[in-house]
Write an enzyme that holds these catalytic residues in place. Structure first.
Site, PDB file in Angstrom:
ATOM      1  N   PHE A 116       0.777  -1.053   0.098  1.00 11.22           N
ATOM      2  CA  PHE A 116      -0.142  -0.196   0.127  1.00 11.22           C
ATOM      3  C   PHE A 116       0.947   1.202  -0.065  1.00 11.22           C
ATOM      4  O   PHE A 116       1.908   1.281   0.630  1.00 11.22           O
ATOM      5  CB  PHE A 116      -1.002   0.126   1.166  1.00 11.22           C
ATOM      6  CG  PHE A 116      -1.921   1.041   1.090  1.00 11.22           C
ATOM      7  CD1 PHE A 116      -3.120   0.984   0.309  1.00 11.22           C
ATOM      8  CD2 PHE A 116      -1.967   2.225   1.985  1.00 11.22           C
ATOM      9  CE1 PHE A 116      -3.931   1.687   0.041  1.00 11.22           C
ATOM     10  CE2 PHE A 116      -2.949   3.147   1.747  1.00 11.22           C
ATOM     11  CZ  PHE A 116      -3.966   3.157   0.987  1.00 11.22           C
ATOM     12  N   ASP A 187       2.647  -5.768   7.556  1.00 12.10           N
ATOM     13  CA  ASP A 187       1.423  -5.021   7.250  1.00 12.10           C
ATOM     14  C   ASP A 187       0.302  -5.852   7.399  1.00 12.10           C
ATOM     15  O   ASP A 187       0.117  -6.455   6.149  1.00 12.10           O
ATOM     16  CB  ASP A 187       1.644  -3.958   6.421  1.00 12.10           C
ATOM     17  CG  ASP A 187       0.258  -3.048   6.370  1.00 12.10           C
ATOM     18  OD1 ASP A 187      -0.720  -3.504   7.028  1.00 12.10           O
ATOM     19  OD2 ASP A 187       0.374  -1.957   5.737  1.00 12.10           O
ATOM     20  N   TYR A 212     -10.149  -0.686  10.969  1.00 12.36           N
ATOM     21  CA  TYR A 212     -11.486  -0.095  10.530  1.00 12.36           C
ATOM     22  C   TYR A 212     -11.969  -0.904   9.298  1.00 12.36           C
ATOM     23  O   TYR A 212     -13.020  -0.723   8.731  1.00 12.36           O
ATOM     24  CB  TYR A 212     -11.454   1.259   9.965  1.00 12.36           C
ATOM     25  CG  TYR A 212     -10.306   1.852   9.258  1.00 12.36           C
ATOM     26  CD1 TYR A 212     -10.086   1.515   7.983  1.00 12.36           C
ATOM     27  CD2 TYR A 212      -9.156   2.502   9.779  1.00 12.36           C
ATOM     28  CE1 TYR A 212      -8.860   1.757   7.111  1.00 12.36           C
ATOM     29  CE2 TYR A 212      -8.076   3.101   9.019  1.00 12.36           C
ATOM     30  CZ  TYR A 212      -7.802   2.756   7.809  1.00 12.36           C
ATOM     31  OH  TYR A 212      -7.072   3.037   7.068  1.00 12.36           O
ATOM     32  N   LYS A 213     -11.161  -1.944   9.116  1.00 21.13           N
ATOM     33  CA  LYS A 213     -11.389  -2.830   7.798  1.00 21.13           C
ATOM     34  C   LYS A 213     -12.197  -4.058   8.244  1.00 21.13           C
ATOM     35  O   LYS A 213     -13.424  -3.785   8.771  1.00 21.13           O
ATOM     36  CB  LYS A 213     -10.222  -3.191   7.106  1.00 21.13           C
ATOM     37  CG  LYS A 213      -9.586  -2.076   6.404  1.00 21.13           C
ATOM     38  CD  LYS A 213      -8.192  -2.543   5.395  1.00 21.13           C
ATOM     39  CE  LYS A 213      -7.499  -1.351   4.961  1.00 21.13           C
ATOM     40  NZ  LYS A 213      -8.273  -0.502   3.601  1.00 21.13           N
ATOM     41  N   ARG A 358     -12.668  -4.038  -6.911  1.00 27.53           N
ATOM     42  CA  ARG A 358     -12.482  -4.721  -5.809  1.00 27.53           C
ATOM     43  C   ARG A 358     -13.803  -5.079  -5.082  1.00 27.53           C
ATOM     44  O   ARG A 358     -14.418  -4.094  -4.791  1.00 27.53           O
ATOM     45  CB  ARG A 358     -11.348  -3.847  -4.968  1.00 27.53           C
ATOM     46  CG  ARG A 358     -10.978  -4.518  -3.931  1.00 27.53           C
ATOM     47  CD  ARG A 358      -9.513  -3.938  -3.318  1.00 27.53           C
ATOM     48  NE  ARG A 358     -10.216  -2.909  -2.219  1.00 27.53           N
ATOM     49  CZ  ARG A 358      -9.665  -2.003  -1.441  1.00 27.53           C
ATOM     50  NH1 ARG A 358      -8.516  -2.410  -1.179  1.00 27.53           N
ATOM     51  NH2 ARG A 358     -10.136  -1.012  -0.722  1.00 27.53           N
TER      52      ARG A 358
END
Lengths: 399, 399
Positions: A116, A187, A212-213, A358
């Site tokens: 990312f 990560d 938060y995912k 996605r």
């Protein structure tokens, strides 16, 4: 696992099929009430005393490590090795700085082009600040293993590729890094809560992630950081904030790092976000991770097969096997417009530049009927070229 | 200003006289409802779309700069020069790093012993990370002016001393720093919302502060950072996170700093905390700052006079004039126990090691009757030696 019961623990708006829990998880029903309680009964009633004596006898000050331990159980980290706070970007900086200080004679940070961007950006910023000629070496994901050599100080890899879902083998790459005298940072942004993770079995040196995912702690929920216990007391934090001090309330003029994982704390923790995270983690107490993973593969496989059959204009961007995370991605030249048209139908996935559609499959609140409906909507958007309309094509410039 | 009406905008528990708004401001009544709305109507209904299209048409992504502008109005900062996020500790690191890069030939960071420890700790951490032989020179607060010389790269000062309330003259010290070719960073933690601040008139280069004290945004509310407009595009952020990128959603492999103050953003902003901050700032739209300051001096003067008359065992630690912030402090050998006994009576101030009793006077919710009652309680605690009991003397070790 009773998936029907599990779904009831989330608030999901009518008319929406939400395939973007990998970007922002939905609202756990209990989170709203939990935050209300923290605001009204703790902040409102206890005021400053809330830091030391919360409504349940535990002050807010202890939440970052208590919640860290709760997350630790989901990633195979022992008690006292995870703490919550800041953002993932800040945590990248923290662990990368720590790792480089542990390998003072080496100059290479190895990462891959599937990482990312913020991980790469934070590495760039740290390198410039250090001014010691470190190099950020970015290779293709499939070339990571061969690129690990004795010049590498640390590998900085995201286990699951945010665009394609392609998953690195954490244990073998960590072992390879160690064989070459390097450290390994993982990560877990797209891993924690998505599938089984075992940082201890993989012997990871550092792990970071967001909440938060898949963990569903809400917009802007804090990050977490894991440091392997034997490394904790060897770290000299660059971000040496007062809450990482050995005695924050002694107000010493000089910094002394706190014991163990405490030193990875920096400033005042975001209590309202932590309250939401605490409620979100309650759900995970009742999740069987192997069962979750099996169902996630089942659902994403069903979607993959459906799309492959009905949407020939989409090119798969994800591996269709166990090496994929809890998402499926496809490429389309007009991916942005296709996703907008799909969202207009109430099927929410997301678009990632330059051409990726996605879709996340999170069994806590998605089942077969949603998968089938999503395939059907997508097929209709494509076969009728519904996406080819000005309101879907118009896109904010990304310069 | 109608102070009686203003007080109604806060929730204050019965039986409490709250003189610690300088540490954690009380709950604004509207904040609870505002956070509920953000959780249920935005997170719950909009899900990921909340980032771009909030309930009122404005996505969460824009909140850090919008709220920054709202805070800017309270500190004399122009539009587009303040952004909200992270913690004060992180913001210290950010601006200090930026300042040192703007003065590459200088090696001294000048601060004072009245600065809040985390400012000093973050400077220590940055110095170690830079590894270029920078020196953190800490002098007594009264010696700052004479200590500014041509070796100083940047002054790092908190305008109002967290223990004593003693206030630096921001304009004259900034001018002195500039005369010597140095930059000036001002920490406004105990200033913003406490009295009039004008960073523009003072020509401050950088300012930082927190929002959970006088601004009443709640426990763990985010920090803010101001960069003078002409410096913004000259900064190369070390904490180069994706939301400070010129095009965060282009997912470029390399960092390019965003325009102006945007580059001081790092990671995903804490939306729930921002919602509370937004509601807390609504109150400030109706505050006349000169009137607030006049009343704060009136109330703190009243307290100072009362204590001086009735509590001879307390030694003043604050200046009794216009050079004091919105707090009054006294010293007592058994300060910790005295404060515990006072808190047991419902009068909440706080203790700061080694011997400081600290009381904040925040006219938004404190009036003459609370001041007089607090003086009376304090006098009784002291004259009867009520503090000399095991439950008040027992203190957690601060090692």
């Amino acid at each position: 696992m009773n998936w029907t019961e599990m779904r009831k623990r989330f608030h999901l708006p009518d008319g929406v099929i939400y395939l973007d829990g990998n970007s922002l998880g939905p609202l756990p029903v209990a989170a709203a009430e939990r935050v209300r309680r923290t605001i009204e009964d703790e902040w409102g009633q206890l005021l400053i005393r809330g830091w030391n004596t919360g409504a349940d006898g535990e002050g807010w000050m202890g939440w970052p490590t208590r919640l860290g331990d709760r997350i630790g159980r989901l990633i195979g980290a022992p008690e006292g090795s995870v703490v919550v706070g800041d953002t993932l970007s800040i945590k990248v900086f923290q662990v990368l700085d720590a790792a480089l200080k542990l390998r003072p004679d080496r100059r290479v940070i190895l990462s891959d082009s599937g990482n990312f961007p913020t991980d790469l950006y934070m590495a760039e910023g740290l390198i410039a600040t250090l001014g010691q000629g470190h190099e950020l070496r970015v290779v293709a994901p499939e070339d990571v293993a061969t690129a690990i050599d004795d010049a590498v100080a640390v590998t900085l890899l995201t286990q699951v590729d945010y665009r394609t879902g392609r998953m690195h083998d954490m244990a073998s790459l960590t072992a390879l890094a160690h064989d070459h005298g390097a450290l390994a940072i993982w990560d877990l942004a797209h891993s924690a809560g998505a599938h089984e993770v075992d940082v201890t079995a993989a012997n990871a040196d550092f792990a970071i992630g967001c909440t938060y995912k898949y963990l569903n702690a809400g917009p802007g929920a804090p990050a977490f950081v894991h440091v392997r216990p034997d490394l904790q007391d060897r770290i000299a934090p660059a971000l040496s904030g007062w809450l990482g001090h050995a005695a924050p309330f002694a107000f010493d003029p000089s910094y002394r790092p706190g014991p163990g994982i405490e030193r990875m704390r920096v400033g005042t923790p975001p209590v309202l976000q932590l309250a939401a995270l605490d409620a979100a983690l309650d759900i995970w107490d009742d999740v069987d991770m192997p069962a979750l993973r099996a169902r996630s593969l089942e659902l994403s496989g069903r979607f993959f097969d459906g799309v492959s059959e009905l949407c020939p204009s989409l090119m798969p961007a994800s591996p269709a096997d166990q090496t994929c995370g809890s998402q499926v991605s496809f490429r389309h030249d007009q991916g942005y417009a296709v996703m907008q048209a799909l969202i207009a139908r109430g099927v929410i996935g997301d678009f990632r530049a330059p051409d990726i559609l996605r879709f996340g499959f999170t069994p806590l609140f998605i089942g077969e009927s949603e998968v089938d409906a999503a395939v059907s909507h997508l097929a209709q958007v494509l076969t009728t070229r519904e996406w080819d309309q000005p309101q879907f094509l118009a896109r904010k410039a990304v310069t």
